[in-house]
Design an enzyme around this catalytic site. Structure first.
Site, PDB file in Angstrom:
ATOM      1  N   PHE A 169       0.849  -1.188   0.000  1.00 26.85           N
ATOM      2  CA  PHE A 169       0.000   0.000   0.000  1.00 26.85           C
ATOM      3  C   PHE A 169       0.886   1.239   0.000  1.00 26.85           C
ATOM      4  O   PHE A 169       1.854   1.315   0.745  1.00 26.85           O
ATOM      5  CB  PHE A 169      -0.927  -0.016   1.217  1.00 26.85           C
ATOM      6  N   GLU A 170       0.530   2.179  -0.862  1.00 28.60           N
ATOM      7  CA  GLU A 170       1.379   3.365  -0.991  1.00 28.60           C
ATOM      8  C   GLU A 170       0.638   4.634  -0.633  1.00 28.60           C
ATOM      9  O   GLU A 170       1.164   5.738  -0.756  1.00 28.60           O
ATOM     10  CB  GLU A 170       1.962   3.424  -2.420  1.00 28.60           C
ATOM     11  N   ALA A 171      -0.633   4.496  -0.197  1.00 26.82           N
ATOM     12  CA  ALA A 171      -1.405   5.650   0.271  1.00 26.82           C
ATOM     13  C   ALA A 171      -2.029   5.259   1.608  1.00 26.82           C
ATOM     14  O   ALA A 171      -2.239   4.069   1.878  1.00 26.82           O
ATOM     15  CB  ALA A 171      -2.487   6.010  -0.740  1.00 26.82           C
ATOM     16  N   HIS A 208       4.538   6.063   5.431  1.00 26.35           N
ATOM     17  CA  HIS A 208       3.300   6.825   5.618  1.00 26.35           C
ATOM     18  C   HIS A 208       2.056   6.002   5.337  1.00 26.35           C
ATOM     19  O   HIS A 208       0.978   6.345   5.791  1.00 26.35           O
ATOM     20  CB  HIS A 208       3.308   8.106   4.766  1.00 26.35           C
TER      21      HIS A 208
END
Ligand SMILES: *[C@@H]1O[C@H](CO)[C@@H](O)[C@H](O)[C@H]1NC(C)=O
Length: 405
Positions: A169-171, A208
């Site tokens: 996951f990047e968000a 993040h």
């Protein structure tokens, strides 16, 4: 091309390759994971079917990318390999019998096969409630984990059972640690097999998008994307005692305090100069980074993005293997016979090649046998049938494995 004699002589390097046949090893620094499924090179023939990569004994782990959507699993996507899937009746969900048989073939060749969730285009943001997170963890487990006679959930990979899930996951997401913990519980209560849970954070710390998973859920390994960021492998300075930007040390410190303090950290690198936005390293820089990272207790090997890039970038896998063995090509490479051009016969070949770059070495005639294509027909300790169905021949792949192709 590697001649027959050279190839066979190189199979004698058994101790190294034998460990590759074990899939992911928690106590090894030599694991190599390469993603498959997204065909990021997107050139003609740049992504071959999954099975064609599983004869490569250098590779231990293949995360299949991606399930782009969890709450709408129709968004399973394997680029050109998806063209070989059909859909389930009255649904857009892909049914992929070719990937099913390739997963089973790859597992029989000793590989660890993971399903990677997310990717840069994942936009669901996780789950609005904890109970929704639990529901989808249970659903994914019945779709891709061991089949249950009591479940009618359609299974994109049929009878194939993946070895675990990878999170990419990047968000930012909500309730994702609850989802991940539930998968961990489902896996760990299955007595028959050790399943893996892994993640691929970007290198800036803390991540993040996945910090809640990283701080709360026991993972087996993480593959850090040391590219596209200031903290990546290009920032490693060989002359510096303390690295100010390249931050493997930070992640090693995380590992020691992690929910699974034995979690391994894989150094993630692009498979070619065009594989990621930026951050490709090669040659002496790559070997220097590996030599540095190997000094850390948590270091577990290398992740590369992705097979389509590695396949078109001759020699990169050999450099990684050499680096993991602690060999330095800078001095001495010229004195090792064949070093550089073909490496130890593990090359990925060119894009127009067979996908493994190995010259096939038939060990039996073609024809009249019973073993289907990709089935095992030889290898140390194998006592089954050795004749292949026409028109295939039994092809030597390693000391431990020959298959019909
Ligand atoms: C699609 O299927 C064909 C026929 O089996 C096969 O030759 C090809 O490699 C497959 N493509 C991919 C990318 O899996």
């Amino acid at each position: 091309m590697v001649s027959k004699t050279t190839t066979l002589a190189l199979w004698g390097l058994a101790p190294f390759f034998r460990q590759a046949l074990a899939g992911f090893l928690a106590n090894s620094q030599n694991n190599i994971a390469i993603y498959w499924g997204q065909n990021s090179a997107n050139r003609p023939n740049s992504q071959q079917r999954l099975a064609s990569y599983c004869t490569n004994t250098a590779v231990n782990i293949i995360p299949i990318a991606f399930l782009h959507s969890i709450k709408n699993p129709t968004l399973v996507n394997f680029a050109n390999a998806g063209d070989n899937c059909t859909t389930f009746p009255n649904s857009q969900l892909l049914s992929c019998p070719e990937i099913e048989s390739d997963i089973q073939f790859c597992q029989s060749a000793g590989k660890t096969l993971l399903l990677s969730l997310g990717g840069a285009t994942y936009t669901e943001g996780g789950f609005s409630t904890p109970s929704e997170a639990l529901h989808w963890a249970d659903t994914l487990w019945s779709m891709f984990g061991p089949p249950s006679p009591f479940s009618s959930t359609p299974r994109p990979f049929g009878a194939a059972i993946i070895d675990g899930f990878d999170f990419d996951f990047e968000a930012p997401t909500q309730n994702m640690a609850i989802f991940a913990s539930r998968l961990r519980t489902l896996m760990d209560t299955n007595p028959r097999k050790r399943y893996l849970l892994t993640a691929a954070p970007q290198c800036p710390y803390p991540d993040h998008a996945m910090d809640s998973i990283l701080q709360r859920v026991p993972l087996d390994f993480i593959s850090i994307q040391f590219y596209n960021n200031y903290c990546g492998a290009p920032s490693y300075i060989s002359t510096a005692a303390v690295q100010n930007n390249f931050n493997f040390a930070t992640w090693d410190a995380w590992a020691k305090r992690a929910p699974n303090p034995r979690v391994k950290v894989l150094l993630g690198i692009p498979g070619s100069p065009s594989a990621a936005g930026s951050g490709y390293v090669s040659g002496a820089q790559l070997e220097g980074v590996l030599a540095y990272a190997r000094r850390y207790e948590s270091f577990g090997g290398v992740m590369m993005w992705d097979f389509s890039q590695v396949q078109g970038n001759r020699g990169v896998l050999e450099t990684v293997e050499r680096g993991l063995r602690g060999e330095w090509a800078g001095e001495g490479a010229a004195t090792r016979g064949g070093g550089g051009s073909g490496g130890p016969g593990m090359g990925m070949g060119t894009e127009t090649g067979t996908g493994t770059g190995l010259a096939p070495v038939p060990v039996e005639g073609t024809g009249a046998g019973s073993v289907p294509r990709w089935g095992q027909c030889g290898g140390k300790g194998y006592e089954g049938p050795t004749g292949c169905q026409a028109p295939y021949a039994c092809v030597h792949q390693s000391e431990w494995w020959a298959h019909c192709n």
